[in-house]
Design an enzyme around this catalytic site. Structure first.
Site, PDB file in Angstrom:
ATOM      1  N   PRO A  15       0.816  -1.210   0.000  1.00  0.00           N
ATOM      2  CA  PRO A  15       0.000   0.000   0.000  1.00  0.00           C
ATOM      3  C   PRO A  15       0.852   1.264   0.000  1.00  0.00           C
ATOM      4  CG  PRO A  15       0.078  -0.942   2.206  1.00  0.00           C
ATOM      5  CD  PRO A  15       0.828  -1.893   1.302  1.00  0.00           C
ATOM      6  N   ARG A  52      -0.867   4.919  -1.195  1.00  0.00           N
ATOM      7  CA  ARG A  52      -1.835   5.999  -0.986  1.00  0.00           C
ATOM      8  C   ARG A  52      -2.569   5.906   0.352  1.00  0.00           C
ATOM      9  NH1 ARG A  52      -4.439   8.504  -5.329  1.00  0.00           N
ATOM     10  NH2 ARG A  52      -3.944   6.700  -6.630  1.00  0.00           N
ATOM     11  N   TYR A  77      -5.059  14.066 -13.599  1.00  0.00           N
ATOM     12  CA  TYR A  77      -6.129  13.041 -13.528  1.00  0.00           C
ATOM     13  C   TYR A  77      -7.515  13.650 -13.266  1.00  0.00           C
ATOM     14  CZ  TYR A  77      -1.845  10.620 -11.863  1.00  0.00           C
ATOM     15  OH  TYR A  77      -0.575  10.177 -11.676  1.00  0.00           O
ATOM     16  N   CYS A 133       1.698  29.363 -16.010  1.00  0.00           N
ATOM     17  CA  CYS A 133       1.136  29.901 -17.257  1.00  0.00           C
ATOM     18  C   CYS A 133       0.498  28.822 -18.119  1.00  0.00           C
ATOM     19  CB  CYS A 133       2.236  30.614 -18.018  1.00  0.00           C
ATOM     20  SG  CYS A 133       3.099  31.779 -16.969  1.00  0.00           S
TER      21      CYS A 133
HETATM   22  N1  LLP Z   1       2.626  -1.535  -6.110  1.00  0.00           N
HETATM   23  C1  LLP Z   1       2.825  -1.243  -7.404  1.00  0.00           C
HETATM   24  C2  LLP Z   1       3.489  -2.228  -8.270  1.00  0.00           C
HETATM   25  C3  LLP Z   1       2.370  -0.007  -7.914  1.00  0.00           C
HETATM   26  O1  LLP Z   1       2.547   0.277  -9.215  1.00  0.00           O
HETATM   27  C4  LLP Z   1       1.720   0.914  -7.062  1.00  0.00           C
HETATM   28  C5  LLP Z   1       1.257   2.210  -7.558  1.00  0.00           C
HETATM   29  C6  LLP Z   1       1.582   0.580  -5.700  1.00  0.00           C
HETATM   30  C7  LLP Z   1       2.029  -0.662  -5.265  1.00  0.00           C
HETATM   31  C8  LLP Z   1       0.933   1.495  -4.710  1.00  0.00           C
HETATM   32  O2  LLP Z   1      -0.428   1.639  -5.000  1.00  0.00           O
HETATM   33  P1  LLP Z   1      -1.394   2.437  -3.982  1.00  0.00           P
HETATM   34  O3  LLP Z   1      -1.488   1.654  -2.696  1.00  0.00           O
HETATM   35  O4  LLP Z   1      -0.798   3.779  -3.756  1.00  0.00           O
HETATM   36  O5  LLP Z   1      -2.684   2.506  -4.697  1.00  0.00           O
HETATM   37  N2  LLP Z   1       0.177   8.985  -9.249  1.00  0.00           N
HETATM   38  C9  LLP Z   1      -1.120   8.335  -9.193  1.00  0.00           C
HETATM   39  C10 LLP Z   1      -1.027   6.956  -8.584  1.00  0.00           C
HETATM   40  C11 LLP Z   1      -0.049   6.049  -9.303  1.00  0.00           C
HETATM   41  C12 LLP Z   1       0.055   4.662  -8.692  1.00  0.00           C
HETATM   42  C13 LLP Z   1       1.136   3.880  -9.351  1.00  0.00           C
HETATM   43  N3  LLP Z   1       1.397   2.596  -8.785  1.00  0.00           N
HETATM   44  C14 LLP Z   1      -2.076   9.231  -8.410  1.00  0.00           C
HETATM   45  O6  LLP Z   1      -1.686  10.321  -8.000  1.00  0.00           O
HETATM   46  O7  LLP Z   1      -3.260   8.881  -8.251  1.00  0.00           O
END
Ligand code: LLP
Length: 419
Positions: A274, A276, A316, A344
């Protein structure tokens, strides 16, 4: 909002007034709560406590060393996607045996560095990467423990730019090729397949796509074992989505129960990655209104944070709550504002026609849920220095990344002597 709440009419992070931090560091800045970071990690670890499971924090969500250190002290592992992140994880105190290295394009140099550091597992995503890793491992005289990331062709029902588990996405190997590729991997001298990895996307607010992906992984596990592979672990990818506006992500307990129902009898150690959900709602972005511009058609609140500081709304169309730092009087009428930064580009817009209490020049506002993919995705576009990050713990706060001066930015560049 948890750790962020109004006290005596002013937004606080734990016991620290946001006004006080703004006076000390200037705006804009990111502000994180230790209590929230710890609570989110403990909730994850607690939900999976009865299972053979480990939490590897996905550093990409927020890779500040102090944040990493906070999780490392609680026993977290790390999921890294570059040699830079690997060095951060190690510097933050995460031991190599708790680090997983993911990513679709790891270079040979990165693979070598990962093997030299002795990290726990490398998640491989292609045949050429398997060949490269085997060659690098053999040259070092080691055998690399790997997972192969499979693409289960499951729709994660999230924003297209952060969905990763459909067959048209660049990630993983096609599910139907998996048995052949595991067989090939096992034939390579520098490779030992020990795990299956899957990650279908981020900001998932429904269990169904997770379940579909994990069921496919479990089915594959049986086939691979029948083929003679000694698979002992499963890497189940990123965590749950969070509430930005009115999303209702599943309870961790339900998520953990679902994981147990699918993997409980498989005799595998489970890794969760995890990002986010550990940091998103543990951070805010604080910004000052430079001007309120009343046009004929729109009222703009022009703030001193911009798309380079928090790119999620531009990239996004992401929603972030916006609240004034000084608590509005109860019953104050809301008015629609376009909240924009000074860069800008029209894309430098945080919110369109957002109902907000009346704002005036110099007011402070907080962008909520900004702890994940905020500072980590920031840039210096328009020669705007990276903004400070500040960590609160109870009634203390510390600057965990200072704001560079423009002079420091310029000093990092070189003009050739022929100019
Ligand atoms: N594991 C892998 C292989 C991943 O590619 C990612 C996120 C995670 C774990 C973590 O996922 P989470 O628990 O955070 O959902 N910049 C985008 C989010 C990109 C996520 C990329 N991979 C945003 O601001 O929403």
């Amino acid at each position: 909002m948890g750790a962020f709440a109004y006290r005596y009419g002013v937004l606080h992070a734990e016991s620290v007034s946001v006004n006080e931090v703004a006076r000390a560091v200037g705006t804009p800045f990111y502000l994180y709560s230790t209590a929230a970071l710890e609570a989110h990690y403990s909730a994850y670890a607690g939900a999976f406590a009865g299972q053979d499971a480990g939490v590897c924090y996905a550093l990409k969500a927020n890779s500040n060393l102090a944040v990493i250190r906070t999780f490392a002290k609680l026993g977290a592992g790390g999921d890294v996607v570059s040699v830079g992140e690997m060095k951060r994880a190690l510097a933050g105190g995460i031991p190599p045996e708790r680090i997983v290295f993911s990513g679709v394009g790891k270079t040979r140099e990165e693979l070598r560095a990962a093997l030299e550091a002795g990290i726990h597992q490398i998640n491989v995503e292609s045949i050429p990467e398997l060949e490269a890793l085997s060659a690098v491992a053999s040259s070092l005289g080691v055998v690399a423990p790997i997972a192969i990331r499979v693409n289960p062709d499951v729709d994660a029902k999230t924003h297209a730019k952060i969905a990763t588990g459909k067959k048209e996405n660049k990630f993983g190997i096609d599910y139907d090729q998996a048995r052949d590729i595991y067989k090939f991997a096992a034939s390579l001298p520098g490779i030992k397949p020990v795990s299956i990895a899957v990650h279908i996307g981020s900001q998932l607010t429904d269990l169904a796509p997770f379940r579909a992906a994990y069921e496919r992984v479990a089915a594959l596990l049986h086939q691979l074992r029948a083929d003679g592979h000694d698979i002992q672990r499963l890497d189940l990818g990123g965590g749950l989505g969070i509430t930005y506006k009115n999303e209702a992500p599943p309870d961790l307990a339900d998520y953990a129960a679902m994981v147990r129902s699918i993997t409980g009898n498989l005799g595998c150690r489970v890794t969760l990655e995890p990002g986010r959900s550990l940091v998103g709602n543990a951070g805010i972005l604080v910004s000052r209104v430079i001007y309120v511009k009343q046009g004929l058609h729109r009222r703009f609140a022009i703030v001193d944070a911009a798309m380079n500081d928090l790119i999620r709304p531009s990239l996004y169309e992401a929603y972030h709550g916006i609240i004034p730092v000084v608590e509005p009087e109860s019953g104050s009428a809301l008015e629609p504002y376009d909240v924009v930064g000074p860069v800008c580009e029209s894309g430098d817009t945080f919110a369109v026609q957002r109902p907000l209490p009346p704002l005036a020049d110099d007011d402070l506002v907080a962008f909520l849920s900004a702890g994940a993919y905020g500072a980590a995705m920031s840039s210096t576009y328009n020669t705007r220095p990276l903004i400070p990050e500040v960590l609160v713990n109870g009634d203390r706060f510390a600057v965990i990344r200072p704001r560079p001066t423009v002079e420091e930015m310029l000093a990092a560049e070189r003009v050739p002597d022929w100019l």
